[in-house]
Design an enzyme around this catalytic site. Structure first.
Site, PDB file in Angstrom:
ATOM      1  N   SER A 180       0.804  -1.234   0.000  1.00 23.04           N
ATOM      2  CA  SER A 180       0.000   0.000   0.000  1.00 23.04           C
ATOM      3  C   SER A 180       0.831   1.276   0.000  1.00 23.04           C
ATOM      4  CB  SER A 180      -0.965  -0.021   1.174  1.00 23.04           C
ATOM      5  OG  SER A 180      -1.758  -1.166   1.062  1.00 23.04           O
ATOM      6  N   ARG A 214       7.396   6.420  -4.375  1.00 18.37           N
ATOM      7  CA  ARG A 214       8.022   7.009  -3.185  1.00 18.37           C
ATOM      8  C   ARG A 214       7.379   6.389  -1.966  1.00 18.37           C
ATOM      9  NH1 ARG A 214       4.197  10.173  -4.829  1.00 18.37           N
ATOM     10  NH2 ARG A 214       5.449  10.860  -6.583  1.00 18.37           N
ATOM     11  N   ASP A 225      -4.138  -1.305  -1.185  1.00 24.78           N
ATOM     12  CA  ASP A 225      -5.251  -1.598  -0.261  1.00 24.78           C
ATOM     13  C   ASP A 225      -6.583  -0.993  -0.730  1.00 24.78           C
ATOM     14  OD1 ASP A 225      -4.351   0.966   0.304  1.00 24.78           O
ATOM     15  OD2 ASP A 225      -4.103   0.660   2.462  1.00 24.78           O
TER      16      ASP A 225
END
Ligand code: GLC
Length: 482
Positions: A149, A164, A202
């Site tokens: 996630s 990132r 997620d």
């Protein structure tokens, strides 16, 4: 008198409270302005040039029918825990069984060395398999859905190039690289013969898991350690995929990564506290929207207000007391704010207890009022801002009526979050007041099914089915799908 009434507070404190109210309150006009800009930014993220919001295509190209079946493994690397699940999608429509184990993700791993993270994850998976199946070598038939996630570029569903780190993670050598081979190398080293079928977010998992049981589900959201959403776009509206010549009506789930909304600071009314949080975070300038909403930051915003009100000569709260505990960054999580907002006693004595036990501070009556109001302001702002994202996707897609599946600690546990979000949605979308309180809102945000367990399994199932049907778009390692 209302809980935490401020009518007896000294004048200076009342002035400070008023100032905080001005800083943190987002009125209807501002909500609408934010939403308007959000709609544009969603489209920009899908364009070739791109924008702040990554709008990542996920290669989840269909909704579940409810008739998916089979055994799957699901691995969930969220912000707080690591969870391993075995999910059985049963013959019965929209039903499933799940066995799961949770492992704490040690704090030091979040800012540690990449190899240690992958080794820890592989160890947990191995331990799970050994506990539940004895012989790991017999496991190679279980497809794995890996819920990772964080923002990841996916040219294929079985790859994820980390754009990132978010949610306070800061592990060197992973950004810009495909995490799948790193994870698989750690599995191989342990002789665990598992093959990854799908890497998912997620939010996408939440959307698909919720759509498995509810055909009205159109958006999946997480309001937890982080904050984000996914929805289904048609490929014809994704210019950055035009070079692939997919038929325009082909569905494609998009992981928005809306935490990055307004990184450039055009519309969000950031307070000096938000600016301070950003400056001291591992990734300044990133996740501007998330830093005002997500569970990781709510307690920290509150803490910064309290420290500021202590030093502010007008307010000068906790005068003469030792506030060293309060000075520790990230020492208060969002459950601390929840507890303050849950205090139903007129004298706020539960809040007093909380401050005494956790922070060694004894607020006076007026200070307790300020504490309560600050928690309300921060919690309300988060809920109202999050509604802007839901409204923006709904406007972009022309959804007049649908369900939104939401999960995460803030959504599930923070008091009034749902009601405050629903109220903001009503204001943004100009719905008339309800005549019957039991009536559903046109767009209703509901508690979701388990996205990173059941959702990951479903996405693995949908991907295998797609390959079987000969749709090989977005598949990097076809040999793993046999
Ligand atoms: C952060 C992550 C995003 C995730 C969200 C909720 O925003 O970047 O991928 O969906 O947190 O966990």
């Amino acid at each position: 008198m209302a809980v935490g009434s401020l009518s007896d507070a000294p004048k200076d404190l009342l002035k400070e409270i008023k100032h905080l109210e001005e800083l943190f309150t987002i009125d209807t006009a501002k909500l609408k302005e934010i939403t308007h800009h959000f709609v544009d930014e969603l489209a920009k993220g899908l364009s070739v040039e791109g924008g702040s919001i990554p709008m990542n295509p996920t290669w989840v190209m269909s909704r579940p029918t409810g008739h998916e079946t089979g055994n799957y493994l699901a691995l969930d690397m969220g912000g707080t825990n690591l969870r391993v699940c075995q999910v059985t999608l049963t013959e019965q429509k929209s039903e499933f069984d799940i066995i799961q184990s949770k492992y704490r993700l040690p704090e030091e791993l979040k800012t540690g060395v990449a190899e240690e993270l992958w080794e820890y994850i592989a160890d947990c998976l191995q331990q799970f398999i050994e506990t539940h199946h004895g012989d790991v070598t017999k496991m190679d038939k279980f497809p794995l859905g890996f819920t990772f996630s964080y923002p990841a570029t996916q040219n294929y569903i079985d790859e994820g190039i980390l754009q990132r780190w978010t949610k306070g993670f800061d592990i060197a050598g992973v950004e810009g690289r495909n995490v799948v081979p790193m994870f698989e190398a750690a599995l191989k080293q342990r002789g665990v013969p598992i093959k990854l079928t799908a890497l998912i977010n997620d939010t996408t998992g939440t959307l698909i898991a919720s759509a498995y049981t509810d055909p009205k589900m159109m958006i999946g959201c997480i309001f937890g350690t982080g904050c984000n959403a996914a929805y289904i776009e048609d490929c014809g509206s994704i210019p950055k995929l035009a070079h692939l010549n997919l038929p325009p009506e082909t569905p494609m789930a998009i992981n928005c990564e809306w935490g990055a909304f307004d990184n450039e600071g055009k519309v969000l009314p950031r307070t000096p506290y938000d600016i301070a949080i950003d400056k001291d975070s591992p990734r300044p300038g990133q996740q501007a929207f998330e830093k005002m909403i997500a569970g990781l930051y709510l307690g920290e915003i509150f803490r910064l207000v309290m420290v500021d009100m202590h030093h502010n000569p007008e307010a000068h709260i906790f005068a003469g007391q030792d506030i060293s505990k309060l000075r520790k960054p990230y020492s208060l999580d969002s459950s601390f704010l929840s507890a303050i907002e849950e205090d139903t006693l007129e004298d706020l004595s539960e809040t007093l207890d909380l401050f005494e036990t956790k922070l060694n501070i004894s607020p006076n009556r007026a200070e307790l009022g300020l504490i309560r109001r600050t928690a309300e302001l921060i919690g309300t702002r988060a809920a109202r801002l999050s509604a802007c994202g839901v409204a923006a996707i709904s406007i972009k897609k022309g959804y007049k009526s649908c369900h939104v599946g939401a999960d995460g600690s803030v959504f599930n546990k923070y008091p009034h979050f749902k009601a405050r979000g629903a109220q903001a949605l009503r204001e943004i979308l100009d719905w008339p007041e309800k005549t019957n309180p039991k009536e559903e809102d046109p767009i209703e945000i509901l508690a979701a099914e388990d996205g990173s367990g059941v959702g990951a399994a479903l996405i693995a199932a949908l991907t295998l089915q797609r390959v079987k049907d000969g749709n090989m778009h977005g598949i990097l390692h076809p040999e793993n799908f046999k």
